[in-house]
Every structure is written in structure tokens, then in C-alpha cells.
Design a protein around this motif. Structure first.
Motif, mmCIF file in Angstrom:
data_model
loop_
_atom_site.group_PDB
_atom_site.id
_atom_site.type_symbol
_atom_site.label_atom_id
_atom_site.label_comp_id
_atom_site.label_asym_id
_atom_site.label_seq_id
_atom_site.Cartn_x
_atom_site.Cartn_y
_atom_site.Cartn_z
ATOM 1 N N LYS A 232 80.804 36.465 85.454
ATOM 2 C CA LYS A 232 79.629 36.315 84.582
ATOM 3 C C LYS A 232 78.400 37.003 85.174
ATOM 4 O O LYS A 232 77.622 37.636 84.466
ATOM 5 C CB LYS A 232 79.335 34.819 84.369
ATOM 6 N N THR A 233 78.245 36.886 86.492
ATOM 7 C CA THR A 233 77.100 37.528 87.152
ATOM 8 C C THR A 233 77.250 39.047 87.127
ATOM 9 O O THR A 233 76.312 39.772 86.797
ATOM 10 C CB THR A 233 76.983 37.035 88.615
ATOM 11 N N ALA A 234 78.443 39.521 87.444
ATOM 12 C CA ALA A 234 78.673 40.977 87.505
ATOM 13 C C ALA A 234 78.431 41.641 86.159
ATOM 14 O O ALA A 234 77.952 42.774 86.094
ATOM 15 C CB ALA A 234 80.090 41.266 87.994
ATOM 16 N N VAL A 235 78.760 40.933 85.076
ATOM 17 C CA VAL A 235 78.686 41.577 83.751
ATOM 18 C C VAL A 235 77.362 41.311 83.030
ATOM 19 O O VAL A 235 77.225 41.651 81.861
ATOM 20 C CB VAL A 235 79.873 41.176 82.834
ATOM 21 N N LYS A 236 76.390 40.716 83.739
ATOM 22 C CA LYS A 236 75.042 40.626 83.153
ATOM 23 C C LYS A 236 74.540 42.043 82.919
ATOM 24 O O LYS A 236 74.738 42.933 83.743
ATOM 25 C CB LYS A 236 74.098 39.882 84.100
ATOM 26 N N ASP A 238 71.749 43.708 83.146
ATOM 27 C CA ASP A 238 70.966 44.411 84.166
ATOM 28 C C ASP A 238 71.810 44.771 85.383
ATOM 29 O O ASP A 238 71.606 45.812 86.008
ATOM 30 C CB ASP A 238 69.740 43.583 84.581
ATOM 31 N N ASN A 239 72.771 43.915 85.705
ATOM 32 C CA ASN A 239 73.661 44.220 86.838
ATOM 33 C C ASN A 239 74.579 45.389 86.508
ATOM 34 O O ASN A 239 74.852 46.235 87.363
ATOM 35 C CB ASN A 239 74.477 42.983 87.227
ATOM 36 N N MET A 240 75.052 45.439 85.274
ATOM 37 C CA MET A 240 75.899 46.582 84.877
ATOM 38 C C MET A 240 75.089 47.870 84.895
ATOM 39 O O MET A 240 75.561 48.915 85.315
ATOM 40 C CB MET A 240 76.495 46.350 83.483
ATOM 41 N N ILE A 246 79.768 51.680 86.513
ATOM 42 C CA ILE A 246 79.891 51.143 85.161
ATOM 43 C C ILE A 246 79.033 51.914 84.168
ATOM 44 O O ILE A 246 79.344 52.011 82.993
ATOM 45 C CB ILE A 246 79.428 49.649 85.125
ATOM 46 N N SER A 247 77.924 52.499 84.653
ATOM 47 C CA SER A 247 76.907 53.012 83.731
ATOM 48 C C SER A 247 77.106 54.470 83.317
ATOM 49 O O SER A 247 76.205 55.088 82.768
ATOM 50 C CB SER A 247 75.517 52.821 84.342
#
Length: 301
Positions: A232-236, A238-240, A246-247
Motif C-alpha cells: 500500500k505504501t509503495a503504490v501511493k 507520490d511514491n510511484m 515505475i514512472s
């Protein structure tokens, strides 16, 4: 330094849109058609199917973490997502095709993404009874996101002004055709194909944890509470956005100075783009084209 010293940096010219069996496409998504159609699926393949800009990267990343986040952490740090979850349909000059990347995936299951409308999905996925996850996003936000994606992506035609693009979107004259046909086609398929899980972008924004739980139950996975929190944290959003794997920052045909690949990731962004008149016209058009009363999208939250 001129581009000539770096020929690999040359961007392909913007392609022309044409009608392909009733769906607007460009050659970068049809050049490898026969090979894509003959793709050999496996029963444990997982397909992430979406209309473009409906949360594809988000759900691909969630799945990649669910399956390989703990077993292959080095994968996360060194291999861009577009190689971990290849885009089956794409075929760009001087790059490996999505089909080849999918064939070469070393993982089990193979995670494969597509933007194909339901009638174009390679038959072997149905024959092998592969699992499919479809993500739908409300038409207004989808149109806005697709417009900004068109601006920065040289693998699609020039978008023109927002008003021009919105008209094209409403008419289905954009790459991958009509949003209405796409979301409805996959929704209808869900009624007869039990291995299809249909998700909504807005639900993911509202409660990502709940949606991950539903995905896990569809896939028969049972990650620990800690593991789910980590995902859940990784896929926030802003984190992505900060995560270069990922970007899509490594993709040469996308100009992220024009518009970032991961732009805003919110529900209701359309309000900053639609004029009152455009919104009224869109709503009328929507009523006419959105024939299925059981398929409902939220345009605000």
C-alpha cells in the motif's frame, strides 16, 4: 550535442490514425498484429487489461509486488516495470516488441498488460482460461489523462487543442477507439467469463487496501498484514512518481518535460479542463452511448 551522435535517441515520427477492424489504431499497435494474435498464453498468465490511462501502471505494480515483491526484491530496484509487465500490443522501431518481451518473461505467473478491446484479445488467453484483471476509469478523467498522455507520447498522433481532442475522444477517434465500446465490451465479457475481475480506478483511490484484498481473493493470494501495508505504501501515487523504475522515465518516446507519465492520479481532475458547455455536451453524449445501466462510474468523490 546533436541527435545524430545518438541515433538511438531519435524519436519515431508521430503516426497516423486509421480504422482497424472498426477500432481507431496506429501502426505501432498493429504492425505486429499476427504475432500478437498468435501469442501462446498459459493457464497461469495474468492479463491486466485497460483502456489507456485508466490505472494500468498502478495495478501492474500492485500485482508485481504481490507476486514478486518479497521473492525478487532486486527485480524491483533494477528492472523497469515495463519490462516486468510487458505491453503485449506494442511494436516500435528499434525496440523489442511487447510480444517478444512477454515470451521472454522468466516469471511465473507472467504479468502481461494490454489495451486491446475485448474482441482483439489473443484467443489463447480464453482457451487457456487465463486470469484477467480489467480496470475502468470514469470517462471524463480518462479523457483528460489521455489528452496529456497524447501530448508527451510520440507513439500516438498529435492531440491538437483540448477541445479538439475531447471531440475525438467522444467520437472514438483516438488510439484504441471508443472508451464506451472498451469499458462495455469487457463488462459484458465478465458476465460469461468467470476468471475476469473488473475493478474501478475510483475504488482504488477511495480504498486501496480494500481493492488489494479483493484482488488477493480473486487470485488466491494471502499476503501477511505487513506485506499488504508495504505494498500500500509503495503504490501511493507520490511514491510511484518518485520511483524511476515505475514512472517510465527510461522510455525514449515519452517526453516527460511536456507532461509527466504519472501526472495527477486523482478523481475529478476533469473539472479543471471541461468548460460548462463541454460538460453539458459530454453528459448528453454519455447518456446516449452508455447503454448498459449496470455499469456505473463515479466522476467525483
Amino acid at each position: 550535442i546533436s541527435n545524430k551522435s545518438f541515433p538511438q535517441m531519435e524519436l519515431p515520427p508521430r503516426p497516423a490514425l486509421f480504422d482497424f477492424n472498426g477500432v481507431s489504431m496506429t501502426r505501432y499497435f498493429t504492425d505486429n498484429w499476427e504475432n500478437v494474435q498468435n501469442f501462446k498464453a498459459r493457464p497461469d498468465d495474468i492479463v491486466i487489461a485497460t483502456y489507456p490511462k485508466a490505472g494500468t501502471t498502478w495495478v501492474s505494480y500492485i500485482l508485481d509486488l504481490l507476486y514478486f515483491g518479497q521473492t525478487c526484491p532486486e527485480r524491483q530496484a533494477s528492472i523497469p516495470l515495463q519490462k516486468r509487465v510487458p505491453f503485449l500490443d506494442i511494436s516500435l522501431p528499434s525496440l523489442p516488441t511487447g510480444k517478444d518481451l512477454a515470451d521472454q518473461l522468466p516469471t511465473t505467473p507472467r504479468l502481461i498488460k494490454t489495451h486491446l478491446p475485448v474482441q482483439f484479445l489473443p484467443k489463447s488467453f480464453w482457451e487457456q482460461n487465463s486470469r484477467i484483471i480489467y480496470v475502468g476509469r470514469n470517462a471524463k478523467d480518462n479523457a483528460v489523462s489521455y489528452f496529456h498522455f497524447y501530448r508527451m507520447n510520440s507513439a500516438v498522433p498529435e492531440p491538437g487543442e483540448w477541445s479538439t481532442f475531447l471531440r475525438s475522444f467522444m467520437d472514438g477517434k483516438v488510439v484504441y477507439g471508443s472508451w464506451y465500446d472498451h469499458v462495455n465490451g469487457w463488462w459484458e465479457k465478465k458476465q460469461t467469463y468467470s476468471k475476469l475481475h473488473y475493478m474501478f480506478y475510483e475504488d482504488l483511490i477511495e480504498d486501496c487496501g480494500r481493492e488489494i484484498d479483493q484482488l488477493c481473493s480473486f487470485l488466491g493470494l494471502s499476503p501477511s498484514v505487513e506485506e499488504k501495508e508495504r505494498i500500500k505504501t509503495a503504490v501511493k501515487f507520490d511514491n510511484m512518481k518518485q520511483n524511476q523504475m515505475i514512472s517510465f522515465t527510461t522510455v525514449k518516446y515519452m517526453n516527460q518535460t511536456v507532461s509527466p507519465f504519472l501526472r495527477r492520479g486523482k478523481v475529478g481532475d476533469w473539472k479543471d479542463h471541461f468548460t460548462v458547455a463541454q460538460n453539458e455536451e459530454f453528459d448528453e453524449d454519455y447518456k446516449e452511448k452508455m447503454k448498459n445501466p449496470t455499469l456505473k462510474f463515479r466522476t467525483e468523490m
